[in-house]
Design an enzyme around this catalytic site. Structure first.
Site, mmCIF file in Angstrom:
data_model
loop_
_atom_site.group_PDB
_atom_site.id
_atom_site.type_symbol
_atom_site.label_atom_id
_atom_site.label_comp_id
_atom_site.label_asym_id
_atom_site.label_seq_id
_atom_site.Cartn_x
_atom_site.Cartn_y
_atom_site.Cartn_z
ATOM 1 N N THR A 41 31.034 -95.890 26.040
ATOM 2 C CA THR A 41 32.343 -96.139 25.220
ATOM 3 C C THR A 41 31.831 -96.046 23.776
ATOM 4 O O THR A 41 30.637 -95.672 23.542
ATOM 5 C CB THR A 41 32.504 -97.934 25.205
ATOM 6 O OG1 THR A 41 31.472 -98.841 24.670
ATOM 7 C CG2 THR A 41 32.614 -98.205 26.906
ATOM 8 N N GLY B 63 28.897 -82.513 22.103
ATOM 9 C CA GLY B 63 29.574 -82.242 23.188
ATOM 10 C C GLY B 63 29.445 -82.881 24.503
ATOM 11 O O GLY B 63 28.522 -83.514 24.625
ATOM 12 N N VAL C 290 32.830 -88.482 28.223
ATOM 13 C CA VAL C 290 31.308 -88.455 28.715
ATOM 14 C C VAL C 290 31.289 -89.206 29.923
ATOM 15 O O VAL C 290 30.328 -88.918 30.860
ATOM 16 C CB VAL C 290 30.369 -89.137 27.507
ATOM 17 C CG1 VAL C 290 29.143 -89.233 27.927
ATOM 18 C CG2 VAL C 290 30.663 -88.227 26.121
ATOM 19 N N LYS D 67 24.143 -92.525 13.070
ATOM 20 C CA LYS D 67 22.931 -91.776 13.586
ATOM 21 C C LYS D 67 21.868 -91.798 12.418
ATOM 22 O O LYS D 67 20.704 -91.819 13.088
ATOM 23 C CB LYS D 67 23.292 -90.285 13.624
ATOM 24 C CG LYS D 67 24.405 -90.332 14.750
ATOM 25 C CD LYS D 67 24.994 -88.826 15.010
ATOM 26 C CE LYS D 67 25.902 -88.621 16.145
ATOM 27 N NZ LYS D 67 26.538 -87.549 16.154
ATOM 28 N N GLU E 280 36.817 -87.071 18.459
ATOM 29 C CA GLU E 280 37.524 -88.033 18.977
ATOM 30 C C GLU E 280 38.867 -87.758 18.917
ATOM 31 O O GLU E 280 39.295 -87.112 17.485
ATOM 32 C CB GLU E 280 37.129 -89.133 18.854
ATOM 33 C CG GLU E 280 35.535 -89.808 19.325
ATOM 34 C CD GLU E 280 35.011 -90.929 19.030
ATOM 35 O OE1 GLU E 280 35.689 -91.892 18.644
ATOM 36 O OE2 GLU E 280 33.818 -91.234 19.344
ATOM 37 N N GLY F 230 36.388 -92.164 30.263
ATOM 38 C CA GLY F 230 36.168 -91.347 28.966
ATOM 39 C C GLY F 230 35.666 -89.996 29.275
ATOM 40 O O GLY F 230 35.230 -89.578 30.647
ATOM 41 N N GLY G 262 37.229 -81.040 22.102
ATOM 42 C CA GLY G 262 36.440 -82.328 22.789
ATOM 43 C C GLY G 262 35.194 -82.486 21.742
ATOM 44 O O GLY G 262 34.544 -83.411 21.976
ATOM 45 N N ASP H 118 30.026 -92.144 11.374
ATOM 46 C CA ASP H 118 29.317 -91.617 12.885
ATOM 47 C C ASP H 118 27.829 -90.950 12.429
ATOM 48 O O ASP H 118 26.992 -91.399 13.011
ATOM 49 C CB ASP H 118 29.833 -90.609 13.595
ATOM 50 C CG ASP H 118 29.611 -90.176 14.886
ATOM 51 O OD1 ASP H 118 29.804 -90.966 15.580
ATOM 52 O OD2 ASP H 118 28.980 -89.073 15.046
HETATM 53 N N1 NAP Z 1 32.382 -86.483 23.223
HETATM 54 C C1 NAP Z 1 31.065 -86.244 22.668
HETATM 55 O O1 NAP Z 1 30.896 -84.909 22.666
HETATM 56 C C2 NAP Z 1 29.968 -87.197 22.255
HETATM 57 C C3 NAP Z 1 29.100 -86.767 21.792
HETATM 58 C C4 NAP Z 1 27.986 -87.717 21.340
HETATM 59 C C5 NAP Z 1 28.126 -89.045 21.795
HETATM 60 N N2 NAP Z 1 29.317 -89.394 22.081
HETATM 61 C C6 NAP Z 1 29.498 -90.929 22.196
HETATM 62 O O2 NAP Z 1 29.655 -91.266 23.456
HETATM 63 C C7 NAP Z 1 30.580 -92.327 23.798
HETATM 64 C C8 NAP Z 1 31.808 -91.786 24.769
HETATM 65 O O3 NAP Z 1 32.426 -90.840 24.001
HETATM 66 P P1 NAP Z 1 33.630 -90.254 24.643
HETATM 67 O O4 NAP Z 1 34.114 -88.986 24.025
HETATM 68 O O5 NAP Z 1 33.591 -90.413 26.141
HETATM 69 O O6 NAP Z 1 35.084 -91.304 24.159
HETATM 70 P P2 NAP Z 1 36.446 -91.459 25.031
HETATM 71 O O7 NAP Z 1 36.613 -90.296 25.904
HETATM 72 O O8 NAP Z 1 37.325 -91.895 23.933
HETATM 73 O O9 NAP Z 1 36.161 -92.483 26.192
HETATM 74 C C9 NAP Z 1 35.740 -93.898 25.684
HETATM 75 C C10 NAP Z 1 35.900 -94.843 27.114
HETATM 76 O O10 NAP Z 1 35.301 -96.071 26.562
HETATM 77 C C11 NAP Z 1 36.208 -96.793 27.363
HETATM 78 N N3 NAP Z 1 36.248 -98.141 26.479
HETATM 79 C C12 NAP Z 1 36.691 -98.282 25.554
HETATM 80 N N4 NAP Z 1 36.530 -99.710 25.050
HETATM 81 C C13 NAP Z 1 36.063 -100.209 25.990
HETATM 82 C C14 NAP Z 1 35.636 -101.582 26.435
HETATM 83 N N5 NAP Z 1 35.929 -102.640 25.547
HETATM 84 N N6 NAP Z 1 35.128 -101.904 27.530
HETATM 85 C C15 NAP Z 1 35.199 -100.971 28.453
HETATM 86 N N7 NAP Z 1 35.236 -99.615 28.186
HETATM 87 C C16 NAP Z 1 35.883 -99.335 27.144
HETATM 88 C C17 NAP Z 1 37.689 -95.945 27.273
HETATM 89 O O11 NAP Z 1 38.342 -96.726 28.105
HETATM 90 P P3 NAP Z 1 40.179 -96.332 27.981
HETATM 91 O O12 NAP Z 1 40.412 -95.143 28.617
HETATM 92 O O13 NAP Z 1 40.896 -97.499 28.811
HETATM 93 O O14 NAP Z 1 40.562 -96.516 26.447
HETATM 94 C C18 NAP Z 1 37.238 -94.920 27.686
HETATM 95 O O15 NAP Z 1 36.885 -94.804 29.327
HETATM 96 C C19 NAP Z 1 31.108 -92.628 22.218
HETATM 97 O O16 NAP Z 1 30.297 -93.621 21.780
HETATM 98 C C20 NAP Z 1 30.468 -91.375 21.528
HETATM 99 O O17 NAP Z 1 30.453 -91.493 20.168
HETATM 100 C C21 NAP Z 1 30.292 -88.764 22.496
#
Ligand code: NAP
Length: 376
Positions: A99, A341, A22, A226, A211, A20, A208, A222
């Protein structure tokens, strides 16, 4: 703890969500740390990585820069078996959850009970409803393992640690208001500048911040999760159902599963939000998505506040918390700054990972206790 301590002192780490946004940024940071010799703390050894489709276990460890190739070569459909294997002994010393999966969060009690520290960017564990929250607490108490969740609220902002330290020091929160969603902060900021709501959401996805399917942001879920995590850090026994949630976009519209069709359907709200922004402008107000707690009532909702309000002056993607408490009654405590981010979230996860690793690290040099004669 019965975890996989290596003879060279390296800390064994499993990473979920490795592919993913992050997770893959975290791998880049870990690769840079490996290239620099990992001098800032214990060496880390990635012994497992997973996404939703596949996973691998490699007790000898895989360099951070090769994890995604190794994951791409893993057997399709292997994720569930690898996830279950993480609870078997010897378990990894640290399991990192990047995740957004409730199914993954449901594994925390088993992992914590096996002695693994869990580092979460995923809010579903720290904001879990009471049955899972209690199972997590019981597993932590039984094994001494820790759940590190700093990245779940405000990324690198020192929000949760500050609230927990104040609570431990006897402070009691009377009220607070906050902006906790970087995505909604960005979207409403752009709408206020004249951008159509649908275009602003599309931009937030493109940058980014949101989602690809932005339902959990636009529904306020979300932000509500929090708020649960923040309130628990202040010692309140709350869960999601206790939060009054007014969505930015109605849940029925967000039920559209295809991201592209959802973004297209949002255009139906552009006129409403254009009018709301114009009225707010005329009244010298700004729309924010506010999380608040006062008189025992917790709420997340879009609200128009005076343009001079501290929460109205935030830059897009900034988070802020303004808190009044027993200790901060004369003037509020304010914590604000960029809080969303991929980069900041991955950095917050790395900081938590290093803290977890430090808990497991065996001191390499033990100083001999001074003899009684030396102390005399
Ligand atoms: N992006 C941000 O700015 C941000 C900010 C704060 C917090 N977050 C939090 O950080 C986390 C990740 O965000 P992201 O933006 O990186 O999300 P993302 O790009 O959608 O990545 C999610 C990852 O989790 C994997 N995944 C989903 N279900 C799974 C499972 N059952 N077992 C193992 N892996 C699984 C996905 O695999 P696949 O590729 O196979 O689907 C992907 O690798 C989230 O909880 C999000 O709320 C993100």
């Amino acid at each position: 703890m019965t975890t996989a301590a290596a003879s060279d002192g390296a800390i064994s780490v499993a990473l979920l969500g490795a592919s993913g946004r992050v997770g893959s940024r975290l791998l880049e940071l870990l690769a840079a740390r490996e290239a620099a010799g990992g001098r800032d703390g214990a060496p880390l050894r990635i012994v497992a990585a997973l996404n939703s489709r596949a996973g691998f276990l490699a007790r000898a460890g895989v360099p951070a820069g090769r994890v995604l190739d190794r994951l791409a070569a893993a057997a399709p459909g292997s994720a569930a078996a690898v996830r279950a294997a993480l609870a078997q002994r010897p378990a990894p010393q640290v399991i990192v959850d990047c995740t957004a999966s409730a199914e993954v969060a449901a594994c925390y009690p088993a992992w914590l009970a096996a002695g693994s520290d869990v580092v979460a960017a995923n809010k579903h564990g720290p904001a879990a409803d009471r049955p899972l929250a209690r199972a997590i607490a019981a597993a932590r108490a039984a094994s001494g393992a820790a759940l590190h969740d700093a990245a779940t609220v405000g990324a690198q902002l020192p929000l949760l640690a500050t609230l927990r330290e104040l609570h431990a020091a006897g402070d009691r929160v009377a009220a607070f208001e906050a902006v906790l969603s970087g995505t909604l902060s960005y979207v409403l900021g752009r709408v206020q500048e004249g951008t159509a709501l649908s275009a602003a959401v599309r931009e937030a996805v493109g940058c980014g911040y949101a989602e690809p399917h932005p339902a959990s942001d636009l529904s306020g879920m979300d932000a509500a999760r929090k708020l649960v995590i923040l309130l628990r850090a202040c010692g309140h026994d709350v869960e999601l159902a206790d939060i009054e949630r007014v969505p930015l976009v109605e849940d029925a519209l967000l039920a559209e599963p295809a991201p592209e069709r959802l973004l297209a359907r949002l255009a139906a709200l552009d006129g409403t939000w254009r009018a709301r922004a114009a009225i707010a402008d005329a009244r010298r107000e700004r729309w924010i998505y506010r999380a608040s707690f006062a008189d025992g009532r917790a709420r997340v909702a879009p609200e128009a506040v005076p343009a001079g309000h501290p929460l109205a002056r935030l830059a897009p993607c900034e988070n802020a918390l303004i808190l009044r408490s027993r200790y901060y009654h004369a003037a509020p405590l304010t914590i604000a700054g960029p809080g969303a981010g991929v980069d900041l979230t991955a950095a917050a996860v790395l900081a938590d990972l290093l803290a977890a690793a430090a808990r497991h690290a065996v001191p390499r040099v033990r100083l001999a206790a001074p003899s009684a004669a030396a102390l005399a």
